[in-house]
Design a protein around this motif. Structure first.
Motif, PDB file in Angstrom:
ATOM      1  N   ASN A   1      -8.354  20.534  87.804  1.00 25.77           N
ATOM      2  CA  ASN A   1      -7.928  19.216  88.338  1.00 25.77           C
ATOM      3  C   ASN A   1      -6.667  19.373  89.417  1.00 25.77           C
ATOM      4  O   ASN A   1      -5.739  18.519  89.252  1.00 25.77           O
ATOM      5  N   ASN A   2      -6.738  20.189  90.155  1.00 23.64           N
ATOM      6  CA  ASN A   2      -5.668  20.631  91.162  1.00 23.64           C
ATOM      7  C   ASN A   2      -5.552  19.574  92.625  1.00 23.64           C
ATOM      8  O   ASN A   2      -4.955  19.945  93.394  1.00 23.64           O
TER       9      ASN A   2
ATOM     10  N   ASP B   1      -0.052  26.088  89.615  1.00 19.78           N
ATOM     11  CA  ASP B   1      -0.923  24.922  89.159  1.00 19.78           C
ATOM     12  C   ASP B   1      -0.292  23.831  89.474  1.00 19.78           C
ATOM     13  O   ASP B   1       0.833  23.526  89.378  1.00 19.78           O
ATOM     14  N   VAL B   2      -1.187  22.790  89.794  1.00 21.90           N
ATOM     15  CA  VAL B   2      -0.794  21.277  90.003  1.00 21.90           C
ATOM     16  C   VAL B   2      -2.023  20.503  89.256  1.00 21.90           C
ATOM     17  O   VAL B   2      -3.015  20.908  89.138  1.00 21.90           O
ATOM     18  N   ASP B   3      -1.297  19.589  88.437  1.00 23.44           N
ATOM     19  CA  ASP B   3      -2.279  18.604  87.641  1.00 23.44           C
ATOM     20  C   ASP B   3      -2.344  17.318  88.268  1.00 23.44           C
ATOM     21  O   ASP B   3      -1.255  16.744  88.672  1.00 23.44           O
TER      22      ASP B   3
ATOM     23  N   GLU C   1      -5.447  17.245  78.634  1.00 24.67           N
ATOM     24  CA  GLU C   1      -5.563  17.653  79.734  1.00 24.67           C
ATOM     25  C   GLU C   1      -7.013  18.403  79.721  1.00 24.67           C
ATOM     26  O   GLU C   1      -7.113  19.407  78.912  1.00 24.67           O
TER      27      GLU C   1
HETATM   28 CA   LIG Z   1      -4.217  22.023  87.187  1.00 22.78          CA
END
Ligand SMILES: [Ca+2]
Ligand SMILES: [Ca+2]
Ligand SMILES: [Ca+2]
Ligand SMILES: [Ca+2]
Length: 707
Positions: free
Chosen positions: A333-334, A357-359, A328
């Protein structure tokens, strides 16, 4: 969401109510041993130690102790039997010795005992690094605390309701320790220990003041990490959080100064590589851990330890992969706009770095291409409960996966299997924790691969007992994936001497899930046990006409019994076959071993059982492997069923003959020599039974004449 799945069988309470009316004599006498506990439940690396195994059903004549994995050996310690034990051949306490090699990996091992009546169910042994300290005879109050030297693996039992156990130890100023309890988790594989311990651990100072406490960390089991500011005496207190107890609720508290690794980032590593990973857990420094994998390391879960400044960590798991690896990228990268582009196939090591957090990741696909997206996190001890979505370029959700099921078990990881791209374009993957949690304990490994046809094979159960001169049956179930629909042929390796196998075929079609292997022991076969390896092979014809050969090794499930009497399953590493002494039924014979059924026709099979002289309990016949209202395996070919009205399946009292009738539906698909079997079940108690079987019966279905 759930990592545990307990199924309660509807109607089971009523079934037990009816069974209660049956007099006690209705139960069979002979069963394989069921291990209930090992005392003490822990052994130490580099040492030999004596333990007592407690069982249900006799271990009389026990001649072998089997331990899973490398580096731990077990042996029976011969001991004099009491007059009563000798007369009844009833041995439910067995002394054993374990030898643990200096390089044995700490952790939990499966233990079995082999006796003339068969190979036992699985028991659990903890391998620790500290010396074993055992609970004193009365340590129920703080002033009677058992004194222990640390480091240690403290072993005790929450043996009765309201039991509280106290242990006193001395710590120096600045000393940092973890107190890791294993109790509830040690009971998952115990065959019939329906209620599990839910321990709570408290750390008190000499004045009795609580300075740390934990209830549930590893599921129901607690852990405390503590750095002692002051030298002095301290007390550990452990009990069931509900104040319940059970003579078999063994626990081990590992008190250790070792760096305790819960999980690592990156989680997935390549074979034949050395990788620096960051550990998350307790008593860890900032230094990376070096993970070295040989070229021949098996793919999937791999446990190992690492060294930091001459200190060895506790064992931790990595995922071993052959996929090209990505990491990552640092930064944001949200959102889909900032998604990291992935090659296919590949795997990316990521982490939910903080709360919320969201990827996002993206990949290119062409219309009609099939993909599988899988998250490996909780299965390798990450705290992440992954939530995975697949989106198109407009941000519309195409697929969603929260939890996955493999075989009979659910996991909180996510899996989108065999998704077909509806159009050329870029697709987006969103991964987050289902509760939007994050931090350094939340690593994941996300893979994107092209879907391929394959299958998995599961064995029900983890052991096959073959009475000499008789036969026994092993059920195998398939899970077909990636568009595979074909038949699967079974084979088996590792038979005990004097045993022959007849291996069945899982027939073509989505509804054909089961096949059996019938094992037959010669009259003079020696007692003995061996590790069975069951393999399924298949040929898949692809759209372009090329053929793909597929194989899978059967993964065994241990059966467990649950509150209410339901039958559960827990995966174990081994399936053993054992040649055993004759039990309650010496042999099951059938009037025919070859049946040709025309579509729409039926045929009767007469069954005779050879009872042992003292055995007068009820026996039931079946060709399906059923428990209460559920069917766990079907030995019959597709379209062939039992005609329940044309049957005498209850052989009450000393009856020795009965019959079943097999019936082919008018549209039953033709099949040649499908391997089937008649089972004779003997109840051991209200829910459990021992199963005996006939030799194999070959059933063929042929087209109705003139059709
Ligand atoms: Ca993220
Ligand atoms: Ca106790
Ligand atoms: Ca607990
Ligand atoms: Ca999940």
């Amino acid at each position: 969401m759930r990592c545990e799945h307990r199924r309660f069988v509807r109607g089971s309470v009523a079934a037990i109510g009816l069974l209660l009316l049956v007099p006690f004599a209705a139960f069979g006498q002979a069963s394989y041993p069921m291990l209930m506990s090992i005392k003490p439940i822990a052994a130490t690396v580099g040492q030999a130690s004596e333990h007592t195994i407690a069982s249900r059903y006799t271990m009389y004549g026990a001649y072998q102790v089997l331990v899973s994995g490398e580096g731990v050996k077990g042996e029976v310690i011969p001991s004099e039997l009491s007059a009563e034990e000798a007369a009844k051949k009833a041995v439910e306490q067995l002394k054993v010795r374990f030898h643990v090699a200096p390089d044995a990996l700490p952790g939990v091992r499966d233990v079995r005992v082999v006796a003339p009546l068969g190979v036992s169910t699985v028991g659990q042994l903890v391998i620790g690094t500290g010396p074993v300290a055992s609970e004193g005879s009365n340590n129920d109050t703080i002033d009677k605390a058992t004194v222990v030297q640390i480091p240690a693996t403290i072993c005790g039992v929450v043996e009765k309701a309201e039991d509280v156990d106290f242990y006193k130890f001395h710590a120096t100023a600045g000393q940092a320790l973890t107190f890791h309890v294993r109790a509830g988790r040690l009971q998952d594989k115990i065959h019939d220990l329906q209620q599990h311990c839910d321990p709570i651990l408290m750390l008190r100072n000499a004045a009795g003041v609580t300075i740390a406490a934990n209830d549930n960390y590893f599921r129901a089991d607690p852990i405390i990490a503590h750095k002692f500011d002051q030298e002095g005496d301290y007390v550990l207190e452990i009990r069931d959080v509900r104040y319940q107890g059970n003579q078999y609720w063994e626990y081990a508290i590992e008190v250790s100064p070792q760096p305790f690794v819960e999980n690592v980032f990156p989680l997935a590593v390549a074979r034949n590589s050395t990788t620096d990973v960051r550990g998350a857990g307790f008593l860890l420094s900032d230094k990376p851990l070096s993970v070295q994998l040989p070229a021949d390391a098996p793919l999937g879960e791999h446990w190992l330890v690492a060294k930091v400044d001459d200190r060895t960590t506790t064992p931790f798991a990595v995922e071993v992969t052959d996929l090209p690896l990505a990491l990552e990228a640092a930064g944001d990268n949200n959102s889909a706009e900032k998604a990291q582009l992935m090659a296919v196939p590949a795997g990316v090591n990521g982490r939910m770095d903080s709360e919320g957090d969201v990827d996002y990741y993206a990949f290119e696909a062409k219309k009609g291409e099939a993909f599988s997206l899988e998250v490996i996190s909780r299965r390798r001890n990450s705290q992440l409960d992954s939530h995975l979505r697949l989106l198109n370029e407009k941000g519309a959700q195409l697929q969603l996966s929260d939890d996955l099921k493999i075989g009979k078990r659910n996991f909180s990881d996510s899996w989108l299997e065999n998704w077909v791209a509806p159009a050329d374009g870029k697709y987006f993957i969103e991964i987050r924790d289902v509760h939007l949690r994050g931090g350094d304990r939340f690593p994941y490994f996300l893979t994107v691969t092209r879907s391929l046809p394959y299958f998995e094979l599961y064995l029900d159960t983890d052991k096959t007992q073959i009475p000499r001169g008789s036969s026994s049956v092993l059920f195998c179930r398939v899970e077909r994936k990636g568009g595979f629909t074909g038949p699967v042929d079974l084979s088996v390796e590792g038979l005990p001497p004097g045993v022959t196998a007849t291996c069945g075929r899982i027939q073509v079609g989505a509804k054909s899930l089961d096949a059996i292997i019938v094992l037959e022991a010669d009259d003079d076969a020696e007692f003995g046990t061996s590790l069975l390896k069951v393999t399924g092979t298949a040929v898949h014809e692809q759209a372009d006409g090329t053929k793909l050969e597929l194989t899978a090794v059967g993964r065994p499930y241990q059966e467990t019994y649950q509150p209410g009497g339901g039958r559960g399953h827990w995966p174990v590493e081994t399936h053993f076959a054992a040649v055993t002494d004759n039990g309650d039924i010496r042999r099951v014979t059938v009037s025919t071993q070859e049946i040709k059924l025309e579509q729409g026709s039926s045929q009767k099979i007469e069954v005779t059982i050879d009872r042992s002289p003292e055995f007068k309990a009820n026996v039931t016949l079946d060709m399906l492997y059923r428990h209460l209202a559920s069917s766990f395996g079907d030995s019959l070919p597709p379209g062939v069923t039992l005609d329940e009205k044309q049957a005498k399946t209850l052989l009450a009292g000393s009856a020795t003959t009965g019959f079943v009738t097999v019936k082919a539906a008018a549209d039953a698909p033709p099949v040649e020599n499908h391997i089937s079997v008649v089972m004779a079940h003997v109840s051991l108690n209200f829910v459990m039974k021992t199963t005996y079987s006939s030799p194999p019966i070959k059933i063929s279905v042929v087209k109705k004449e003139g059709k």
